[in-house]
Structure formats: C-alpha cells, structure tokens
Write a protein that holds these residues in place. Structure first.
Motif, mmCIF file in Angstrom:
data_model
loop_
_atom_site.group_PDB
_atom_site.id
_atom_site.type_symbol
_atom_site.label_atom_id
_atom_site.label_comp_id
_atom_site.label_asym_id
_atom_site.label_seq_id
_atom_site.Cartn_x
_atom_site.Cartn_y
_atom_site.Cartn_z
ATOM 1 N N ALA A 428 0.839 -1.212 0.000
ATOM 2 C CA ALA A 428 0.000 0.000 0.000
ATOM 3 C C ALA A 428 0.870 1.257 0.000
ATOM 4 O O ALA A 428 0.575 2.234 -0.701
ATOM 5 C CB ALA A 428 -0.919 -0.006 1.226
ATOM 6 N N LEU A 429 1.967 1.213 0.754
ATOM 7 C CA LEU A 429 2.896 2.357 0.804
ATOM 8 C C LEU A 429 3.485 2.609 -0.584
ATOM 9 O O LEU A 429 3.604 3.756 -1.027
ATOM 10 C CB LEU A 429 4.015 2.064 1.814
ATOM 11 C CG LEU A 429 5.038 3.179 2.040
ATOM 12 C CD1 LEU A 429 4.383 4.391 2.696
ATOM 13 C CD2 LEU A 429 6.200 2.684 2.913
ATOM 14 N N ILE A 432 0.917 4.343 -2.836
ATOM 15 C CA ILE A 432 0.752 5.765 -2.489
ATOM 16 C C ILE A 432 1.936 6.584 -3.020
ATOM 17 O O ILE A 432 1.758 7.610 -3.686
ATOM 18 C CB ILE A 432 0.601 5.937 -0.951
ATOM 19 C CG1 ILE A 432 -0.723 5.324 -0.479
ATOM 20 C CG2 ILE A 432 0.681 7.412 -0.562
ATOM 21 C CD1 ILE A 432 -0.811 5.087 1.024
ATOM 22 N N CYS A 433 3.175 6.103 -2.750
ATOM 23 C CA CYS A 433 4.378 6.851 -3.177
ATOM 24 C C CYS A 433 4.464 6.929 -4.708
ATOM 25 O O CYS A 433 4.710 7.997 -5.265
ATOM 26 C CB CYS A 433 5.648 6.171 -2.659
ATOM 27 S SG CYS A 433 5.817 6.251 -0.884
ATOM 28 N N SER A 435 2.068 6.626 -6.899
ATOM 29 C CA SER A 435 0.979 7.458 -7.441
ATOM 30 C C SER A 435 1.334 8.931 -7.313
ATOM 31 O O SER A 435 1.099 9.720 -8.242
ATOM 32 C CB SER A 435 -0.338 7.180 -6.705
ATOM 33 O OG SER A 435 -0.700 5.830 -6.861
ATOM 34 N N ALA A 436 1.909 9.314 -6.160
ATOM 35 C CA ALA A 436 2.307 10.722 -5.947
ATOM 36 C C ALA A 436 3.348 11.144 -6.986
ATOM 37 O O ALA A 436 3.266 12.237 -7.564
ATOM 38 C CB ALA A 436 2.850 10.902 -4.532
#
Length: 470
Positions: A428-429, A432-433, A435-436
């Motif tokens: 999940a981390l 998120i990273c 995608s950013a």
C-alpha cells in the motif's frame, strides 16, 4: 495443457545466481554514471541528493519483494503481463504488452544502445554522433546510431542461439560490472576523497536549491518548486533503477521458479541499491557540488574519475560504461522477447512470435524487438524516451502491485509459496508513493509524460481492432 506444452518447450537452465545476475545486469546501465548531475541541479544539496537515491532504493525494493508473491503464484514466461491478465483482464494486459513493445522495453534498449556508442566514441572518435555518414532532407544518420544498432543486432543474434549463451554472457559481464563499480567506489574513497570537499558539500546539506544553468547561480526552492524538483529528479534515479522485473519474464526458464524468482528480485535490487547509494556518497567525497551539477554532458563519473585515476580516468570509465551498457542490453533483449511470446500465445501479438526456434527461444519475437529498437535509435529523441518510459512503467507497477490485493480476494485459496513482505502495509505504501510521483510527473512534465500516456491509450482501439473473434 498449454502450460504443460510451455514447460516442455522452454528449458529451465537458469539458477538463483543467474536470476540475480540478470536483475543486477539489467538494472545497472549508464544511469548511475550520469543522472546524479541532473538530480543535483534539481535539488541542489548533498542531503537531498542522497535522500533521492535512498527513496528510489526503498521504492524499488518494496516493489521487488511485493512481486515475489505474484512470481511464485504464476511461475511461467511473461511475468508482469501474466500478473495483469490474471488480476484484471486481457485489455489491461494488452495495454501493458503494447506499451512494453512500443516504448518501455524497446525505448530502453535504444537509449542504452545510444549510451554505449556515446562512451565508445571516447575511445574511438570515429563512433561519435558528430560523424554524419548519410544525410537526406532533415534526416541524418550518424556513426553513433549505427554503432547502437550493430550492438543490438549482435546481442539479438547471441540470444537467438539459446538461453545458455545469453546467460553465460550476462553473468560474466555483470560480475565484471559489479567489481568495477565497487573498485571505482573503493578507489574513490581511498585516492580521490578530500575532507575539505566532503565538509563543504555537507555544510548546508538540507537546504534544497535549484541550479540555474544560464547564470550559474543556486536558488533556494520550497513548496511547488521543491515538489517539481523532486519529481524531475526521480525520473533519472527511477530509470536507473528500473528493469529489475526482467527476471519475471523468463520465469519459464528458471529452475524452482516459486523460490528463485522472488529471491533473485530481492538479492538483485538489494545489491544495486547499495552500489548506487555508495557511488553517490563517493561522488560527494571527491567532487564539489558545483562540479557534480556542471559535469560535461552530465558525465559525473568521468569528472569523478579524474581526481581518482588522473588522465587515464576518462578511459577507465568509458570502458566500464561500455561493459555496463552492453550487459544491460543483453538482459533487456533476453527478457523482453518472452513477453511478446506470451502475448502471441494469447492471440494478442503477431502469431509468429508464439513459436520457439530449434534452440528453444522465441527468435521471431527477438528479431521483431531488434528491428523496432533499432528504428528508435534512428529517431535521435532518446532523451525524451526517459520521460516516456518512466511514466508508463510507474502506472503499470502501481496496477501490478494493486493486483496483489485484487488476487487475494479473487483467488483466496490459490497456492502462494511466498507472500508479499509486510502485506498490506508495504504494498500500500508503494502504491501511495508511486501514485504521488506519477501525478507530479504528469503535472510538471506534461509535454513528454503526456505523450507516454497517449501512446499507452492508443493501445485501446488497437486492442479492439485486432482482437481475435471469440
């Protein structure tokens, strides 16, 4: 039955060591010798330079250990293409394969081939891109492009003669590459490091600055400018750390793939991450920040080699990079053809790509890849290929790791010899990273990254037009 046939067709001739060497060899190309220069111009301090590389290492390793679960579930040729097909559908898998052939793999092979010729010209000036051999209208064929194409043809020929020859070449060149990079780092600290340079570089280590090439001044950056600088920096570091997933494409030729593919991914990305971070620490011990940012043609390793080895340094680095890029392209060429082979088996690529030759390798797919990569060498636009490639690569990495969550729900009882490390937190981390970073790239580098996404989306009508009638 088809799986059984595939098992009989491909020969399992690669062990854990070969797999790890393929990961390392495919990852280390020319990037580590070049991109730190641009990163320094974007974020402008020792702390931020190292932080970009540490972040890249963490992102890459999280992705690699997450892939382990998928590679153990589907231990066959095709890797990421197969995972996307199983988690989503044939369209998403086709878009990956389409992008892979159009830009990702062939664009990377072309860029690495051009980097080879760039440094070969150091030893043989006749190989330079300044040496124009043929001109018609606005098109110019130069010696560097020709050298790039010749290396791609030679490596394709070697790989068309069976996986064993490609494996021996890959392992031999990768060991030389690892030893020479460690040698550069060790000699850098022993012979080139100066306390005053090191101290000056770390004096203001956490103040991000951008370098203005026109005025030669540093400008403090915060907020949007800093986010933009980090996104631009990570294009280079992520590109340098990419291609680690190549080993998943040739899972059909790896012994005990349930165990060895995942372990190869972990060991390979760990070795490369350590080398990359140490190389950048060495650059900071040998060169002032200003010299890293302004290295001629961004060849920061060449600039660092001069205080270490004297005037011979340039030639030592040129030979190192030639070996490095040659091995890198060998790994890319070997792995890429297996994706087209698997797509062709699904009726989503040219039928001829689904056949193996008498050496049990997909020769037609290898030569098709060779022709398109060679054509990309002739465009001369390989600089933009970096942005093209990285945005598409990131989008499909995000989708693939999201696929782990989907498959846990879709196939709860499927055998999972290895499970994603620290699931669900680390995967999940990563999502998120990554995608950013992808959003930042689309916002701040729309002109090039936008084209990358457009090429990917063109695959949708192509899919429906070429889709075999059910």
């Amino acid at each position: 039955m088809e799986n059984l046939k595939e098992e009989e067709s491909f020969k399992r001739e690669l062990g854990l060591f070969d797999g790890a060497m393929l990961v390392v060899g495919s990852m280390i190309g020319s990037g580590i010798f070049i991109v730190s220069s641009d990163i320094t111009r974007q974020v402008g301090s020792a702390g931020w330079l190292i932080l970009i590389w540490v972040l890249t290492a963490l992102i890459t390793m999280i992705a690699a250990v997450s892939y382990g679960e998928l590679s153990a579930m589907f231990p066959k040729a095709g890797g990421q293409y197969v995972y996307l097909k199983e988690a989503y559908n044939k369209l998403i898998a086709f878009l990956y394969g389409w992008s892979f052939f159009a830009v990702i793999q062939t664009g990377t092979i072309a860029a690495v081939g051009v980097a080879f010729s760039k440094f070969a010209a150091y030893l043989f000036p006749a190989f330079s891109d300044k040496n124009v051999l043929y001109e018609i209208g606005s098109f110019k064929l130069n010696a560097a492009q020709l050298v790039s194409i010749v290396t791609i043809i030679i490596l394709t020929f070697i790989n068309s003669r069976g996986v064993k020859d490609g494996k021996i070449l890959q392992t031999f060149l990768t060991i030389i590459k690892i030893l020479s990079l460690f040698g550069l780092i060790v000699f850098g600290f022993m012979l080139g490091a100066k306390a005053e340079i090191w101290n000056a570089n770390w004096q203001d280590a956490w103040t991000p600055k951008a370098f203005n090439m026109e005025t030669g001044d540093w400008v403090n950056i915060t907020g949007v400018a800093l986010v933009s600088g980090i996104a631009a920096s990570m294009v280079g570091s992520l590109f340098s750390s990419d291609a680690w997933n190549g080993v998943t494409f040739i899972a059909g030729e790896i012994k005990n793939p349930q165990r060895n593919v995942g372990l190869s991914l972990f060991l390979g990305t760990l070795i490369v991450s350590v080398i990359y971070i140490l190389a950048n620490v060495m650059y900071l011990a040998v060169l002032p920040l200003q010299e890293i940012a302004t290295a001629a043609d961004d060849r920061v390793a060449v600039a660092a080699a001069q205080p270490i080895f004297g005037s011979m340094g340039t030639y030592i680095i040129a030979i190192m990079i030639m070996i490095s890029t040659f091995a890198c392209n060998n790994g890319l060429i070997m792995a890429g053809a297996r994706v087209y082979y698997t797509m062709a088996k699904d009726g989503l690529f040219f039928k001829k790509a689904s056949h193996l030759n008498k050496f049990n390798v997909p020769a037609w797919a290898l030569w098709a890849q060779c022709i398109w990569a060679s054509a990309l060498c002739l465009t001369g636009k390989y600089g933009d290929l970096l942005d093209f490639v990285i945005i598409i690569v990131m989008i499909f990495y995000i989708l693939t790791i999201l696929g782990i969550f989907i498959l846990r729900k879709k196939m709860p009882n499927a055998e999972r010899p290895y499970k994603a490390f620290a699931y669900p937190v680390l995967p999940a981390l990563y999502i998120i990273c990554a995608s950013a970073i992808s959003i930042s790239l689309l916002v701040f580098k729309t002109s090039t990254c936008g084209w990358g996404v457009l090429i990917m989306l063109i695959g949708i009508p192509v899919y429906y037009l070429s889709k075999p009638k059910q």
